[in-house]
Write a protein that holds these residues in place. Sequence first.
Motif, PDB file in Angstrom:
ATOM      1  N   TYR A  70      -1.969   9.690 -28.489  1.00  0.00           N
ATOM      2  CA  TYR A  70      -0.653   9.806 -29.107  1.00  0.00           C
ATOM      3  C   TYR A  70      -0.029   8.470 -29.486  1.00  0.00           C
ATOM      4  N   ASN A  85       0.765   6.939 -34.372  1.00  0.00           N
ATOM      5  CA  ASN A  85       1.884   6.730 -35.300  1.00  0.00           C
ATOM      6  C   ASN A  85       3.202   7.023 -34.606  1.00  0.00           C
ATOM      7  N   GLU A  86       4.258   6.632 -35.271  1.00  0.00           N
ATOM      8  CA  GLU A  86       5.589   6.691 -34.674  1.00  0.00           C
ATOM      9  C   GLU A  86       5.915   8.109 -34.196  1.00  0.00           C
ATOM     10  N   GLU A  87       5.572   9.076 -35.031  1.00  0.00           N
ATOM     11  CA  GLU A  87       5.944  10.442 -34.705  1.00  0.00           C
ATOM     12  C   GLU A  87       5.260  10.911 -33.422  1.00  0.00           C
ATOM     13  N   GLN A 112       6.725   9.134 -30.414  1.00  0.00           N
ATOM     14  CA  GLN A 112       8.019   9.673 -30.006  1.00  0.00           C
ATOM     15  C   GLN A 112       7.850  10.977 -29.244  1.00  0.00           C
ATOM     16  N   TRP A 113       6.925  11.795 -29.742  1.00  0.00           N
ATOM     17  CA  TRP A 113       6.699  13.083 -29.085  1.00  0.00           C
ATOM     18  C   TRP A 113       6.245  12.869 -27.651  1.00  0.00           C
ATOM     19  N   LEU A 123      -0.198  20.061 -33.419  1.00  0.00           N
ATOM     20  CA  LEU A 123       0.952  19.811 -34.270  1.00  0.00           C
ATOM     21  C   LEU A 123       1.331  21.099 -34.986  1.00  0.00           C
ATOM     22  N   ASN A 175       4.107  21.937 -40.663  1.00  0.00           N
ATOM     23  CA  ASN A 175       5.220  21.103 -41.112  1.00  0.00           C
ATOM     24  C   ASN A 175       5.694  21.418 -42.535  1.00  0.00           C
ATOM     25  N   LYS A 193       7.509   7.590 -48.803  1.00  0.00           N
ATOM     26  CA  LYS A 193       7.071   8.484 -47.748  1.00  0.00           C
ATOM     27  C   LYS A 193       7.365   9.912 -48.190  1.00  0.00           C
ATOM     28  N   TYR A 209       8.568  13.085 -47.361  1.00  0.00           N
ATOM     29  CA  TYR A 209       9.301  13.606 -46.222  1.00  0.00           C
ATOM     30  C   TYR A 209       9.048  15.090 -46.036  1.00  0.00           C
ATOM     31  N   SER A 266      15.670  19.167 -35.440  1.00  0.00           N
ATOM     32  CA  SER A 266      16.237  18.013 -36.111  1.00  0.00           C
ATOM     33  C   SER A 266      17.600  18.345 -36.707  1.00  0.00           C
TER      34      SER A 266
END
Lengths: 570, 476
Positions: free
Chosen positions: A221, A224-226, A229-230, A362, A365, A462, A464, A471
């Motif tokens: 994990y 990447n940022e996502e 964070q998770w 995941l 999305n 990016k 999105y 969120s």
Amino acid sequence: MIVSSQKKQKYGQFKKLGVDFEYLLNFYKFPPLEDITIEEFETFALDRLQVLKAIEGAILRNKTEEQIRGHINQISDEFLPLRSNDGKQRYDLQAERRKDHISHFILRLAYCRNSQKKQKYGQFKKLGVDFEYLLNFYKFPPLEDITIEEFETFALDRLQVLKAIEGAILRNKTEEQIRGHINQISDEFLPLRSNDGKQRYDLQAERRKDHISHFILRLAYCRNEELRQWFLRYECILFKIRFTNEKKEDRDAFLRDENIIWPQLSSTEKESMKKELNLSQEYWKDPIFVVEFENALELVSRRAVYLKDGKAYVPAHEQITLVLSEFRKRLEEALLLASKAFPKLDDERILPLLNNINKQYLGKNFMGKNVVEGKVTADDVDELVGHFPLCMQNLHKNLRTSKHLKHYGRRQYNLFLKGIGLTIEEALIFWRKSFSMIDDSKFQREYAYNIRHNYGIEGRRKDYAPLGCMSIITNNQPGPSENHGCPFRHFSEENMKATLIDNGIRNTDQINNIITLVRDKHYQIACTKFYEITRNLEDLNEDKPVVETIQHPNQYYEASTKLTKSKKKK
Amino acid sequence: MSLQSENDAQTSLMEEIEEMEEIVETEELEDIEDTEKNTKEELEADFWRNPSRTILQAGHESQDFIPDTSELLRFFYTKLFPYKIYAEWLNYSKEIDKKFINREFSFQLSNEAVIRHLSFNNPDELKAEIVKQCPLKIDIGAVYSAKPKDKRSLRPSAYKPVEKELVFDIDLTDYDDIRTCYKGGDICLKCWQFMTVAIKILDVALREDFGFKHLLWIYSGRRGVHCWICDERARKLNNDERKAIVSYLEVIKGGAQQHKKVYLYKNMHSSLKRSLVIIEDYFEQIVLEDQDVLKDEQNWTKVLNCIPDEGLRKELNKKWLQLPLKPSIDKWHDLKSEISHYKNKKNQWRLDSSISEIMFQYLYPRLDDKVTTQINHLLKSPFCVHPKTERVCVPISPDNCENFDPLKVPTLTTLYRQLNETNNTASDKSGTKRIHHEYEKCSLKSYMKYFENFVEGIMKEIREKNREASEMSMEF
């Protein structure tokens, strides 16, 4: 040419000076330049290693400094004697010092490759087989060998627990409920028991699994940022649950061992601040920790702590926030570090496993392949509004009445429309038409950029993803005169009731049912209920949900359009 | 070697500029002795003074002639903008370093195009560019790990915001649902009082609770105020820390669809207690008299909606409908006495606190939190000029903010007139007093002095810190 001659000069100079070692102590500034035999090379090196290993052993056996010194002097005399100048008469001091000098440089060469790490981890490995507490700050990675099977099952078992936490939070349970639920799941997949279970359970094996599984997921994990964070979010909650479970003595001992201590307020200081501290009687006797406010952010943002001059005065019952902030800080750094190391990872056995772990889990999305672009045009939107969840209906309604939406409203709605299949061209048409009070040049100047930005063709490019419920509910709370957010979360009760009635819900029981869910902060379940009622799906006899809990506005839209299609077929 | 020659070039440049200055000066200020200019500061002062003073004198002698806005802006940027202190402030030192060089600026040009990611190697470059472009608006962003103008050629990971002042933005438009005088961009002295209370409350909270010392309050030029907190600790805060501070300070929550926006807890936090004392001081005057929020049904309904009891709401509504012309202040007394006499044991505490909640809802500062929580968010620079009102974004002293009148802030036109006048009279009786900067001749003077003192306060602290650090290392 010049350089090498310079070097030679320097060393030459040294050599002439260096044949004479004036003191026993040596900073090993210059390497030896003389010739030595292979035999000498080997014996010198091994003799010095004997001494260093002996030091390592003595330290690991936790001897006192005095004891260590005595022991090492003994070993040293045997393998690498080095005597002070007053032994000049009896020993060949120069030979001893030469050996010391040369052997140092041989080992320096041998251990220069990744010496620091090896030393540190080497030390840890021997210490680490013993996990003293259930709590772990995961400072050192495991060094032992594990099988591929273990690797995979450990990782997936931990993931089960983290996923369970995520699910429990999504279902808006209280902290108490979450803890109960997670303890149950934990016992099944990743048991971790306190020290008083020593007799009945293999605590070391449990803790080893906890330790290893953490590090595997950290790797999976970190990319990447996502993902980071998770992982960070749910690891922190897991740690919090465990910390709360643990007995106070073990908690305190663990913190002491980790060297996590905070200055405390003296009782006179406490007395003088009594009014400001504003503590209830039950907590008055406990210590109060004084920390910089940056270390107690969670308390600061809840206004649950007294602040003065940048210091936070944290009562003992809020200690967990301080510990958690420390845990979080360390893990955050460690994840970044891991992400930098990850590209160097080149192992065909575990790379696919690592890739698999995070993909497998995941959620959808609503981007890329999931969206059939061009299916929907700007003119279709008005017709489709009935399929939209309330948050989007609200935005649409406000867009039509005021011919405008503020920034976050535009973003939330535009990304949603992108998710149902509006192309960028159609989106631009849709917004252009909707902002009918605004002239073209202003539109191009102030709005078109953002719309294209959402589609990933401006700025950092990016692409999105449409915003999910979490969120929308938790980020960017709507300010006065803003219309984004989740109606269940951000409408007042009267407004919510009126909206429900507007949407044709007349049954008082049904209305109260939704309002109760809202009051208990089950916003997504309220939204799901709304969907069920307005589509006559509710099973009146049973209280079980008929459809999956709504976690994404686009999921709501998808479910609704599918339902209509299947009805038509019948 | 090359360093030496660069230095030489720089000094010769300085001398050149100095010479130019002298030519201008000897015409006007004959009795000034040149020997005074020995110190470095003198040289610098000369450097920053504008060499183009003659333009104005040669030009429009007539007092009535006012050039158009872009011409006025050019006049403002060449004559009045305080470049020297401005650069010193943003650099937090007199020696120009990364804090200035890696700082993002953004210009909004006269065609309303916005250029982001600008950066300048030294204050001269900044000045030259401002004078050349005459931007309608200058925004200041964060200090990055590299030069913002090189952004495109850098890896994203090599270009990260490193520090920025902690900033707050309060705008009267966020008070539109409660203010009854004007709406939108228009303001009057009555509704400006919301800002006064906002400054009072936030200033004390940021100083006492968070220990910040260097707070610069700036009038935004139209209908709001900005606050720049320049302490080192504030500049180094990350987004999470900024978020936590905002959430600590924020009391008013909820969108347009939620009537009641304030909920207090039983055990009120000491910071809110302090705010409530300030609010109580102003509530009657601002909310009840000036804003007259209970004057008609439409307005008082908004207040009544904050009371969590339907029976009470109906009762008060009925009462006021019978006597609608009763002054707001009397109606407010009605409301308070109704609540205290209302018998509802279960809900009594919520009802009692709803009085304070209404007061908070009407007077507690409403923050634009996105500006504060993102370290890389841009904010309009101090000493810009608002293009519509032509007012200069001047500092507001928090100790004295109740006397600040936004309608009396100098505008480009008045500044232009003032400078013309003084220059005309000055040329008659030349050189009585040495003037370091043009702004000393106009009504910007007191604001500039305030800004100078503010920056000097920061510098003093930095100097002391450096001295302490060097003493420490000596001891070691």
